[in-house]
Design a protein around this motif. Structure first.
Motif, PDB file in Angstrom:
ATOM      1  N   LEU A  35     -13.126 -14.367   1.980  1.00  0.00           N
ATOM      2  CA  LEU A  35     -14.547 -14.220   2.294  1.00  0.00           C
ATOM      3  C   LEU A  35     -15.397 -13.809   1.094  1.00  0.00           C
ATOM      4  O   LEU A  35     -16.620 -13.765   1.187  1.00  0.00           O
ATOM      5  N   ASN A  36     -14.731 -13.460  -0.019  1.00  0.00           N
ATOM      6  CA  ASN A  36     -15.431 -12.996  -1.217  1.00  0.00           C
ATOM      7  C   ASN A  36     -16.331 -11.798  -0.896  1.00  0.00           C
ATOM      8  O   ASN A  36     -17.501 -11.757  -1.250  1.00  0.00           O
ATOM      9  N   LYS A  37     -15.746 -10.810  -0.166  1.00  0.00           N
ATOM     10  CA  LYS A  37     -16.508  -9.640   0.273  1.00  0.00           C
ATOM     11  C   LYS A  37     -15.774  -8.351  -0.061  1.00  0.00           C
ATOM     12  O   LYS A  37     -14.554  -8.262   0.100  1.00  0.00           O
ATOM     13  N   TRP A  38     -16.559  -7.344  -0.484  1.00  0.00           N
ATOM     14  CA  TRP A  38     -16.043  -5.997  -0.736  1.00  0.00           C
ATOM     15  C   TRP A  38     -16.350  -5.100   0.454  1.00  0.00           C
ATOM     16  O   TRP A  38     -17.386  -5.242   1.103  1.00  0.00           O
ATOM     17  N   ARG A  39     -15.443  -4.158   0.695  1.00  0.00           N
ATOM     18  CA  ARG A  39     -15.665  -3.150   1.737  1.00  0.00           C
ATOM     19  C   ARG A  39     -15.100  -1.825   1.254  1.00  0.00           C
ATOM     20  O   ARG A  39     -13.974  -1.767   0.747  1.00  0.00           O
ATOM     21  N   LYS A  40     -15.895  -0.769   1.380  1.00  0.00           N
ATOM     22  CA  LYS A  40     -15.393   0.561   1.049  1.00  0.00           C
ATOM     23  C   LYS A  40     -14.662   1.105   2.269  1.00  0.00           C
ATOM     24  O   LYS A  40     -15.195   1.094   3.384  1.00  0.00           O
ATOM     25  N   ILE A  41     -13.447   1.566   2.066  1.00  0.00           N
ATOM     26  CA  ILE A  41     -12.646   2.118   3.154  1.00  0.00           C
ATOM     27  C   ILE A  41     -12.972   3.597   3.286  1.00  0.00           C
ATOM     28  O   ILE A  41     -12.945   4.332   2.293  1.00  0.00           O
ATOM     29  N   PRO A  42     -13.296   4.060   4.492  1.00  0.00           N
ATOM     30  CA  PRO A  42     -13.627   5.481   4.678  1.00  0.00           C
ATOM     31  C   PRO A  42     -12.459   6.382   4.273  1.00  0.00           C
ATOM     32  O   PRO A  42     -11.295   6.020   4.419  1.00  0.00           O
ATOM     33  N   ARG A  43     -12.804   7.557   3.772  1.00  0.00           N
ATOM     34  CA  ARG A  43     -11.765   8.517   3.375  1.00  0.00           C
ATOM     35  C   ARG A  43     -10.972   8.960   4.595  1.00  0.00           C
ATOM     36  O   ARG A  43     -11.526   9.143   5.679  1.00  0.00           O
ATOM     37  N   GLN A  44      -9.695   9.140   4.385  1.00  0.00           N
ATOM     38  CA  GLN A  44      -8.794   9.613   5.418  1.00  0.00           C
ATOM     39  C   GLN A  44      -8.513  11.103   5.178  1.00  0.00           C
ATOM     40  O   GLN A  44      -8.814  11.634   4.120  1.00  0.00           O
ATOM     41  N   VAL A  45      -7.890  11.748   6.125  1.00  0.00           N
ATOM     42  CA  VAL A  45      -7.530  13.160   5.983  1.00  0.00           C
ATOM     43  C   VAL A  45      -6.637  13.358   4.761  1.00  0.00           C
ATOM     44  O   VAL A  45      -6.771  14.333   4.029  1.00  0.00           O
ATOM     45  N   ASN A  46      -5.750  12.417   4.516  1.00  0.00           N
ATOM     46  CA  ASN A  46      -4.777  12.555   3.426  1.00  0.00           C
ATOM     47  C   ASN A  46      -5.182  11.804   2.157  1.00  0.00           C
ATOM     48  O   ASN A  46      -4.342  11.502   1.320  1.00  0.00           O
ATOM     49  N   THR A  47      -6.480  11.517   1.980  1.00  0.00           N
ATOM     50  CA  THR A  47      -6.926  10.823   0.770  1.00  0.00           C
ATOM     51  C   THR A  47      -6.627  11.691  -0.447  1.00  0.00           C
ATOM     52  O   THR A  47      -6.989  12.868  -0.465  1.00  0.00           O
ATOM     53  N   PRO A  48      -5.986  11.127  -1.456  1.00  0.00           N
ATOM     54  CA  PRO A  48      -5.695  11.913  -2.661  1.00  0.00           C
ATOM     55  C   PRO A  48      -6.975  12.371  -3.351  1.00  0.00           C
ATOM     56  O   PRO A  48      -8.035  11.759  -3.199  1.00  0.00           O
ATOM     57  N   SER A  49      -6.874  13.431  -4.108  1.00  0.00           N
ATOM     58  CA  SER A  49      -8.014  13.910  -4.888  1.00  0.00           C
ATOM     59  C   SER A  49      -8.350  12.882  -5.965  1.00  0.00           C
ATOM     60  O   SER A  49      -7.530  12.020  -6.302  1.00  0.00           O
ATOM     61  N   PRO A  50      -9.558  12.936  -6.526  1.00  0.00           N
ATOM     62  CA  PRO A  50      -9.936  11.985  -7.573  1.00  0.00           C
ATOM     63  C   PRO A  50      -8.925  11.995  -8.720  1.00  0.00           C
ATOM     64  O   PRO A  50      -8.485  13.065  -9.152  1.00  0.00           O
ATOM     65  N   ARG A  51      -8.591  10.780  -9.220  1.00  0.00           N
ATOM     66  CA  ARG A  51      -7.580  10.688 -10.266  1.00  0.00           C
ATOM     67  C   ARG A  51      -7.613   9.337 -10.954  1.00  0.00           C
ATOM     68  O   ARG A  51      -8.136   8.367 -10.433  1.00  0.00           O
ATOM     69  N   SER A  52      -7.005   9.292 -12.109  1.00  0.00           N
ATOM     70  CA  SER A  52      -6.784   8.046 -12.844  1.00  0.00           C
ATOM     71  C   SER A  52      -5.366   8.091 -13.392  1.00  0.00           C
ATOM     72  O   SER A  52      -4.653   9.079 -13.221  1.00  0.00           O
ATOM     73  N   GLN A  53      -4.961   7.025 -14.024  1.00  0.00           N
ATOM     74  CA  GLN A  53      -3.639   6.917 -14.651  1.00  0.00           C
ATOM     75  C   GLN A  53      -2.497   7.189 -13.673  1.00  0.00           C
ATOM     76  O   GLN A  53      -1.442   7.695 -14.051  1.00  0.00           O
ATOM     77  N   HIS A  54      -2.697   6.847 -12.409  1.00  0.00           N
ATOM     78  CA  HIS A  54      -1.648   6.977 -11.404  1.00  0.00           C
ATOM     79  C   HIS A  54      -0.955   5.625 -11.252  1.00  0.00           C
ATOM     80  O   HIS A  54      -1.355   4.646 -11.870  1.00  0.00           O
ATOM     81  N   SER A  55       0.055   5.596 -10.426  1.00  0.00           N
ATOM     82  CA  SER A  55       0.761   4.349 -10.119  1.00  0.00           C
ATOM     83  C   SER A  55       0.628   4.081  -8.630  1.00  0.00           C
ATOM     84  O   SER A  55       0.405   5.000  -7.843  1.00  0.00           O
ATOM     85  N   ALA A  56       0.774   2.824  -8.244  1.00  0.00           N
ATOM     86  CA  ALA A  56       0.751   2.478  -6.829  1.00  0.00           C
ATOM     87  C   ALA A  56       1.667   1.288  -6.589  1.00  0.00           C
ATOM     88  O   ALA A  56       1.762   0.388  -7.424  1.00  0.00           O
ATOM     89  N   VAL A  57       2.336   1.320  -5.453  1.00  0.00           N
ATOM     90  CA  VAL A  57       3.188   0.209  -5.032  1.00  0.00           C
ATOM     91  C   VAL A  57       2.942  -0.055  -3.551  1.00  0.00           C
ATOM     92  O   VAL A  57       2.469   0.818  -2.820  1.00  0.00           O
ATOM     93  N   LEU A  58       3.260  -1.261  -3.120  1.00  0.00           N
ATOM     94  CA  LEU A  58       3.229  -1.621  -1.714  1.00  0.00           C
ATOM     95  C   LEU A  58       4.647  -1.520  -1.189  1.00  0.00           C
ATOM     96  O   LEU A  58       5.575  -2.115  -1.748  1.00  0.00           O
ATOM     97  N   PHE A  59       4.832  -0.737  -0.113  1.00  0.00           N
ATOM     98  CA  PHE A  59       6.156  -0.564   0.482  1.00  0.00           C
ATOM     99  C   PHE A  59       5.995  -0.476   1.991  1.00  0.00           C
ATOM    100  O   PHE A  59       5.340   0.436   2.498  1.00  0.00           O
ATOM    101  N   GLN A  60       6.564  -1.416   2.708  1.00  0.00           N
ATOM    102  CA  GLN A  60       6.573  -1.434   4.176  1.00  0.00           C
ATOM    103  C   GLN A  60       5.185  -1.170   4.771  1.00  0.00           C
ATOM    104  O   GLN A  60       4.978  -0.227   5.516  1.00  0.00           O
ATOM    105  N   ASN A  61       4.210  -1.997   4.444  1.00  0.00           N
ATOM    106  CA  ASN A  61       2.848  -1.897   4.977  1.00  0.00           C
ATOM    107  C   ASN A  61       2.110  -0.627   4.569  1.00  0.00           C
ATOM    108  O   ASN A  61       1.184  -0.194   5.249  1.00  0.00           O
ATOM    109  N   LYS A  62       2.541  -0.024   3.469  1.00  0.00           N
ATOM    110  CA  LYS A  62       1.912   1.191   2.986  1.00  0.00           C
ATOM    111  C   LYS A  62       1.631   1.079   1.489  1.00  0.00           C
ATOM    112  O   LYS A  62       2.419   0.493   0.753  1.00  0.00           O
ATOM    113  N   MET A  63       0.502   1.644   1.065  1.00  0.00           N
ATOM    114  CA  MET A  63       0.216   1.778  -0.361  1.00  0.00           C
ATOM    115  C   MET A  63       0.640   3.183  -0.754  1.00  0.00           C
ATOM    116  O   MET A  63       0.116   4.172  -0.231  1.00  0.00           O
TER     117      MET A  63
END
Length: 86
Positions: A35-63
């Motif tokens: 759709l060529n559309k951006w959406r901001k996802i609302p913060r969750q209770v467990n949203t990490p604190s602001p950060r950079s230089q982290h890593s992320a992987v996709l594992f079993q439907n989870k980031m």
């Protein structure tokens, strides 16, 4: 923005965190490729604190977000965003 992470899940790109100059972010965005559309996802209770230089992987439907830093603190945390239950 730089030093963020991104993954692809169900034909959408998800981007978390990063920084611009000395400002660090914990915002989470979804880009729908078809759709060529951006959406901001609302913060969750467990949203990490602001950060950079982290890593992320996709594992079993989870980031899984690992580590990072915010200019003052180096994190050794593991945070999980569940795509099925958000």
């Amino acid at each position: 923005r730089c030093e963020h992470t991104s993954i692809i899940y169900n034909n959408k790109i998800y981007i978390f965190g990063g920084r611009y100059k000395t400002k660090y972010y914990n915002s989470f965005y979804e880009y729908d490729i078809a759709l060529n559309k951006w959406r901001k996802i609302p913060r969750q209770v467990n949203t990490p604190s602001p950060r950079s230089q982290h890593s992320a992987v996709l594992f079993q439907n989870k980031m899984v977000i690992i580590g990072g830093k915010n200019g003052e603190t180096v994190f050794n945390t593991i945070c999980i965003f569940d795509f099925i239950n958000y």
